[in-house]
Design a protein around this motif. Structure first.
Motif, mmCIF file in Angstrom:
data_model
loop_
_atom_site.group_PDB
_atom_site.id
_atom_site.type_symbol
_atom_site.label_atom_id
_atom_site.label_comp_id
_atom_site.label_asym_id
_atom_site.label_seq_id
_atom_site.Cartn_x
_atom_site.Cartn_y
_atom_site.Cartn_z
ATOM 1 N N ARG A 102 0.852 -1.187 0.000
ATOM 2 C CA ARG A 102 0.000 0.000 0.000
ATOM 3 C C ARG A 102 0.890 1.240 0.000
ATOM 4 N N GLU A 103 0.380 2.271 -0.592
ATOM 5 C CA GLU A 103 1.078 3.552 -0.565
ATOM 6 C C GLU A 103 0.734 4.288 0.729
ATOM 7 N N PHE A 104 1.725 4.930 1.302
ATOM 8 C CA PHE A 104 1.506 5.706 2.526
ATOM 9 C C PHE A 104 2.056 7.105 2.301
ATOM 10 N N PRO A 105 1.231 8.156 2.508
ATOM 11 C CA PRO A 105 1.661 9.512 2.142
ATOM 12 C C PRO A 105 2.759 10.074 3.016
ATOM 13 N N ALA A 106 2.857 9.624 4.284
ATOM 14 C CA ALA A 106 3.876 10.135 5.215
ATOM 15 C C ALA A 106 3.868 11.656 5.244
ATOM 16 N N GLU A 107 2.692 12.236 5.485
ATOM 17 C CA GLU A 107 2.589 13.696 5.542
ATOM 18 C C GLU A 107 3.282 14.216 6.787
ATOM 19 N N THR A 108 3.493 15.520 6.822
ATOM 20 C CA THR A 108 4.374 16.087 7.852
ATOM 21 C C THR A 108 3.659 16.901 8.913
ATOM 22 N N TYR A 117 3.924 -0.762 3.694
ATOM 23 C CA TYR A 117 3.605 0.618 3.334
ATOM 24 C C TYR A 117 4.804 1.229 2.622
ATOM 25 N N ASP A 118 4.593 1.607 1.379
ATOM 26 C CA ASP A 118 5.641 2.260 0.595
ATOM 27 C C ASP A 118 5.541 3.765 0.771
ATOM 28 N N PHE A 119 6.649 4.395 1.146
ATOM 29 C CA PHE A 119 6.664 5.835 1.374
ATOM 30 C C PHE A 119 7.018 6.567 0.081
ATOM 31 N N PRO A 120 6.669 7.844 -0.002
ATOM 32 C CA PRO A 120 6.959 8.602 -1.227
ATOM 33 C C PRO A 120 8.454 8.622 -1.541
ATOM 34 N N LYS A 121 8.773 8.463 -2.823
ATOM 35 C CA LYS A 121 10.164 8.508 -3.258
ATOM 36 C C LYS A 121 10.539 9.879 -3.819
ATOM 37 N N THR A 122 9.558 10.785 -3.870
ATOM 38 C CA THR A 122 9.820 12.109 -4.445
ATOM 39 C C THR A 122 10.272 13.116 -3.406
ATOM 40 N N ARG A 123 10.220 12.750 -2.132
ATOM 41 C CA ARG A 123 10.675 13.657 -1.084
ATOM 42 C C ARG A 123 11.265 12.841 0.054
ATOM 43 N N LEU A 124 11.997 13.513 0.917
ATOM 44 C CA LEU A 124 12.715 12.853 2.006
ATOM 45 C C LEU A 124 11.765 12.546 3.161
ATOM 46 N N PRO A 171 16.558 2.921 2.051
ATOM 47 C CA PRO A 171 17.306 2.520 0.856
ATOM 48 C C PRO A 171 18.726 2.118 1.253
ATOM 49 N N SER A 172 19.322 1.235 0.478
ATOM 50 C CA SER A 172 20.681 0.777 0.775
ATOM 51 C C SER A 172 21.647 1.954 0.823
ATOM 52 N N ASN A 173 22.435 2.021 1.910
ATOM 53 C CA ASN A 173 23.469 3.040 2.113
ATOM 54 C C ASN A 173 22.893 4.443 2.275
ATOM 55 N N ARG A 174 21.623 4.521 2.647
ATOM 56 C CA ARG A 174 21.028 5.825 2.927
ATOM 57 C C ARG A 174 20.229 5.720 4.219
ATOM 58 N N ASN A 175 19.872 6.880 4.790
ATOM 59 C CA ASN A 175 19.232 6.895 6.098
ATOM 60 C C ASN A 175 17.756 7.271 6.081
ATOM 61 N N ASN A 176 17.243 7.726 4.945
ATOM 62 C CA ASN A 176 15.832 8.094 4.897
ATOM 63 C C ASN A 176 14.961 6.860 4.770
ATOM 64 N N LEU A 177 13.733 6.935 5.317
ATOM 65 C CA LEU A 177 12.818 5.806 5.268
ATOM 66 C C LEU A 177 12.259 5.623 3.863
ATOM 67 N N ILE A 178 12.075 4.352 3.490
ATOM 68 C CA ILE A 178 11.509 4.044 2.181
ATOM 69 C C ILE A 178 10.304 3.119 2.295
ATOM 70 N N GLY A 179 10.217 2.342 3.391
ATOM 71 C CA GLY A 179 9.109 1.409 3.552
ATOM 72 C C GLY A 179 8.986 0.933 4.986
ATOM 73 N N TRP A 180 7.913 0.217 5.226
ATOM 74 C CA TRP A 180 7.603 -0.215 6.600
ATOM 75 C C TRP A 180 6.715 -1.444 6.513
ATOM 76 N N ILE A 181 7.077 -2.500 7.216
ATOM 77 C CA ILE A 181 6.289 -3.733 7.218
ATOM 78 C C ILE A 181 5.545 -3.852 8.536
ATOM 79 N N GLY A 182 4.280 -4.170 8.453
ATOM 80 C CA GLY A 182 3.479 -4.475 9.626
ATOM 81 C C GLY A 182 2.931 -5.890 9.514
#
Length: 939
Positions: free
Chosen positions: A349-355, A768-775, A743-754
């Motif tokens: 599922r897509e997750f918006p991860a709003e701020t 839950y897949d997080f947006p790849k267009t922003r950090l 992502p490999s060798n990076r620190n920002n979140l990209i996904g989450w398993i429940g």
């Protein structure tokens, strides 16, 4: 001459005497070893029968000894039969004896009888070794015998069902390896006989007389024929092993394998069969030894030809167009690996991860917020060891997380079993009576909500002390004694004349007598003697006046050892967890897995102590902590491996539907399974062959700041965590195991398993897949924000300088509404007392960081702009303060608030300097409330 006659007996009698003594000692040793084995079998049969699994024991024994007998008999027949056949071929050449001269006196050596004895001894030795080695592989033989093909799906290369690779192929490999060993031994025997009969000299002659050498070349030809036949079958069967090949990009069959290796191995197998025919014909005709070279030549030529063609195709056909050539086989690897590790049950599922704060929707996610886990298991374990061990010989080996209905509401709680550790008994108390008869069990559990704290920063205990005291009316323990647990590694005897230590009670001790039916009844003197002999207790047990016929032996009390003995073919979770039953009894649940390395096209990963390319959490084992009863419930009836074992042992397993409802509520998604699946998913979430080939979207488990082995802070991979929450897009609260990814060798979140544990959703997971267009901030980035906050950093620096140490708990990343909520507890631990106390809670959203001395204060700071959140926090603060707002907040007197804040701060500094951390924490909490009230008065 008379002197010689007198000397000979004088020389031989002592030798015969010594030889007789040696034989007698050997017989005694064999009888002793055999008796130990027989007694061990007898005691094991009693133990299995005490659990109600006597049929399982005898069925296992029957399979093991049947395998041993069959292969031992076959091995003896092959080796001794080969000797008889070879002896017959060389009957005219093998002398019955040979004369040598010693001191000019002829001595006749019986060559033929010696060879016959050696052949029998060698055949027996080989039979015992091969039978024992095949006996240890009985599960593979049994699965082949009892499994049945159930799945309709077949592999795309050979058209074989999955069951062929799981059951048939491993058994074929075992049998072929045995055949190869037998063939090599027979060839060695043929070579030995050739040397004895002068074959070496005949081969070394420059001019051979074939008519005279027919028997010798016939021997070599027969041995070579059998060797080539076995090699041909192994080569043909070896084609299937290409489906498990390890390559740089993926695992499984490749373009070169399909187009060159598989046809090539078929040709090599045919060439070996041709060589078998040539060698067999030469054995019959016995005319030309050069035919033996001709027999192996076709296979050698085919092998080198296949190697050259494979090299050419790999380097000049595949590598220049690798993605295009390997694409179908990469797809096979992706599909089968996802199937093998259960990733095909994951929903994406897509997750918006709003701020924004509003995106967290605190009002509609109260179950999630109110169950955020603030107690990390390590600090809690250290704290419980200080405040609840009561005596030095108790220990809390682990902390378990679960959910219970408390006061009509489902709450996430943490439980710890108070087990008895006999190694911690005072040295003066370490004797047989104390260790075997008196100190027999642990006592009771502790339970606390995951975010419950006293004003001193200690856990709010719902269950505690001895006897067990409960602050929750519906939570009662009827059997707090723990005879079977994680630290119960010794045998004990119960129902003896000695009363057992139950728990300390002031200056005296509470004593008890075991009332259960677990264990083996000792019975009469003979049974007691046999049990003592098997358990290494021969000097004490038979002669103890405290032990009677009704006394019982409790053995294999460690729950992992217990279930592993009942079902050794299963792989058990390293982390059992304790459950308080609806009847008030304590029970352990241990997740069990069926694993294999023979799932076609699937990649292998580390699985506890070994590797696997197929895993299913097919069984839940339940062990009663009082009587040791073991029950195995099957939770994945579609798993072909557990289906085969159910066919072998029909009385061992029960259907999941027969598990009581109150126990079913505590079943959870296993930790090891999600950790392995998470590692696999990091690569195999890429289902497009091109993306997979280029590793464009490789994920890794997120990392966080933690404490290393020496206590220093370092970055560590996050472990899966259990939380009670409402999943985004779902209704109702669920017990979920979570694992975030970057992502490999990076620190920002990209996904989450429940991973889900409740009801019909058990065994499934949502990604839950997080947006790849922003950090989207990952755990390490949030940790950096915490360290960069001047107030938090200054406070932690102050704590670390005043005889105390700061410990950071696990950072939780929880989807809340349409935002991500981060939560990290911070503990303070005095150097002179390893008892961590909660001193700060940090909460964060994507662009907002808040902290407080309590969870409520941190919530208030984070959601201060949200009206719904303010009401929630106000309610929580009012509840925690006994329903009355602070006097300073009522008065609204700003000067009074300022004065109160200054006084609280001064008191906080003074108490911290004095090491009175609990009181200092209360003052810090009061300071925060005063400042919050002052801030509101300005609005």
């Amino acid at each position: 001459m008379p002197e010689t006659i007198d000397w000979v007996p004088d020389d031989h009698v002592p030798q015969r005497s010594r030889r007789g003594v040696l034989v007698l000692l050997l017989v005694i040793a064999l009888l002793f070893a055999g008796s130990r084995t027989a007694v061990s079998f007898y005691v094991d049969s009693l133990w299995f029968r005490s659990l109600g699994y006597g049929e399982v024991f005898w069925k296992t024994l029957d399979i093991e000894w049947s395998v041993f007998a069959i292969f031992a008999a076959l091995s003896f027949a092959v080796i001794y039969g080969a000797y008889l056949a070879l002896r017959r071929v060389h009957a005219d050449e093998l002398p019955s004896g040979h004369t040598i001269y010693l001191n000019q006196k002829p001595i006749r050596l019986p060559v033929e009888p010696v060879f016959r004895v050696l052949a029998v001894v060698a055949a027996l030795l080989v039979a015992l070794i091969s039978g024992a080695s095949m006996m240890s592989e009985w599960p593979a033989i049994a699965l082949w015998r009892y499994a049945s093909a159930r799945s309709g799906a077949t592999d795309p290369i050979f058209g074989k069902p999955v069951e062929f690779y799981l059951f048939t192929l491993p058994a074929w490999h075992l049998i072929l390896n045995w055949l190869l060993a037998m063939t090599i031994l027979c060839a060695a025997m043929a070579a030995l006989l050739l040397m004895v009969t002068g074959g070496v000299q005949a081969i070394e002659r420059r001019r051979l007389r074939f008519a005279d050498e027919k028997p010798r070349w016939r021997t070599i030809s027969i041995a070579l024929a059998f060797l080539l036949l076995v090699a041909a079958v192994r080569e043909y069967v070896g084609r299937f092993d290409l489906l498990f090949g390890l390559h740089t990009i993926f695992q499984g069959v490749t373009y070169t394998d399909v187009h060159v290796a598989i046809p090539g191995m078929t040709v090599v197998a045919a060439a070996l069969l041709l060589g078998t025919v040539i060698a067999a014909w030469n054995a019959v005709a016995g005319r030309n030894p050069r035919l033996l070279g001709l027999a192996v030549t076709p296979a050698i030529l085919c092998f080198f030809g296949m190697t050259i063609v494979s090299w050419y195709v790999t380097n000049f056909v595949v590598k220049p167009n690798e993605l295009e050539r390997e694409k179908p086989y990469i797809v096979y690897n992706i599909e089968k690996t996802r199937e093998a590790f259960g990733l095909d049950k994951f929903q994406q599922r897509e997750f918006p991860a709003e701020t924004t704060v509003a995106a967290a929707d605190a009002g509609n996610n109260q179950p999630t917020i109110q169950n955020i886990r603030l107690w990390d298991w390590r600090p809690l374990q250290d704290t419980l060891r200080q405040i609840q061990e009561i005596r030095t010989y108790y220990d809390f080996p682990d902390i378990d997380i679960d959910r219970y209905d408390i006061n009509g509401t489902q709450r996430e709680v943490m439980l710890a079993a108070r087990e008895l550790n006999v190694d911690k008994l005072p040295e003066s108390s370490r004797n047989w009576i104390n260790e075997k008869l008196i100190y027999t069990h642990g006592y009771g559990v502790t339970m606390n909500p995951v975010n419950g704290f006293t004003p001193e920063g200690l856990p709010t205990l719902m269950l505690s002390n001895m006897p067990v005291q409960s602050t929750v009316p519906e939570m009662k323990i009827s059997r707090p004694e723990i005879y079977f647990g994680e630290l119960t590694n010794t045998d004990v005897y119960v129902k003896t004349k000695q009363q057992e230590f139950n728990y300390p009670q002031g200056d005296t001790n509470s004593l008890t007598t075991y009332e259960g039916t677990g264990g083996i009844e000792l019975g009469g003197f003979l049974r007691r003697l046999l049990i003592a002999f098997d358990r290494g207790d021969l000097s004490k047990l038979p002669f103890s006046d405290d032990v009677g016929p009704q006394s019982r032996l409790l053995m294999r009390r460690n729950i992992r050892d217990r279930v592993s003995t009942v079902a050794p073919f299963l792989t058990f979770e390293n982390d059992p967890y304790l459950v308080i039953g609806g009847d008030g009894r304590l029970r352990w649940i241990i997740d069990a897995y069926t694993t294999s390395n023979d799932y076609p096209y699937a990649s292998r990963y580390q699985m506890q102590d070994g590797t696997a390319n197929y895993v299913r959490n097919s069984v839940k084992a339940v062990v009663d902590a009082y009587d040791g009863t073991v029950t195995l419930y099957v939770f994945d009836a579609q798993d072909p491996i557990i289906s085969a074992y159910r066919h072998i042992f029909p009385s061992l397993f029960r259907d999941a539907a027969s598990m009581p409802d109150w126990l079913r509520k505590h079943v959870r998604y296993p930790e090891t399974l999600l950790n392995v699946q998470g590692e696999v998913y990091g690569l195999y979430h890429m289902t497009d062959a091109g993306v997979f080939y280029n590793r464009e979207d490789l994920w890794t488990v997120a990392r966080e700041v933690g404490n290393g082995e020496n206590g220093e802070q370092t970055t560590l991979p996050m472990q899966s965590n259990y939380v009670l929450m409402k999943l985004p897009g779902e209704t109702g609260t669920e017990f979920v195991e979570i694992l975030p990814f970057t992502p490999s060798n990076r620190n920002n979140l990209i996904g989450w398993i429940g991973a889900r544990s409740d009801g019909a959703n058990y065994g499934t997971a949502i990604v839950y897949d997080f947006p790849k267009t922003r950090l989207v901030d990952g755990p390490l980035q949030v940790e950096a924000r915490i360290d960069q906050n001047a107030q938090i950093s200054g406070q932690m620096t102050l704590w670390n300088q005043r005889g105390s140490q700061v410990r950071r708990g696990s950072l939780l990343v929880i989807p809340c509404g349409k935002a991500l909520l981060y939560a990290e507890p911070i503990y303070l631990q005095a150097e002179h007392s390893p008892m961590p106390e909660l001193r700060m809670v940090v909460l964060a959203l994507q662009d907002r960081l808040a902290y407080g001395a309590s969870f409520e204060a941190a919530l208030s700071s984070l959601f201060g702009e949200s009206g719904t959140a303010q009401e929630t926090v106000a309610s929580a603060e009012q509840s925690s303060a006994g329903g009355q707002p602070s006097t300073a907040a009522k008065s609204g007197d700003q000067q009074g608030l300022i004065h109160e804040a200054a006084q609280d701060f001064a008191d906080y500094q003074r108490l911290t300097a004095e090491g009175r951390l609990g009181e200092a924490g209360q003052k810090l909490d009061a300071l925060k409330k005063a400042l919050d009230a002052l801030s509101r008065s300005h609005l």
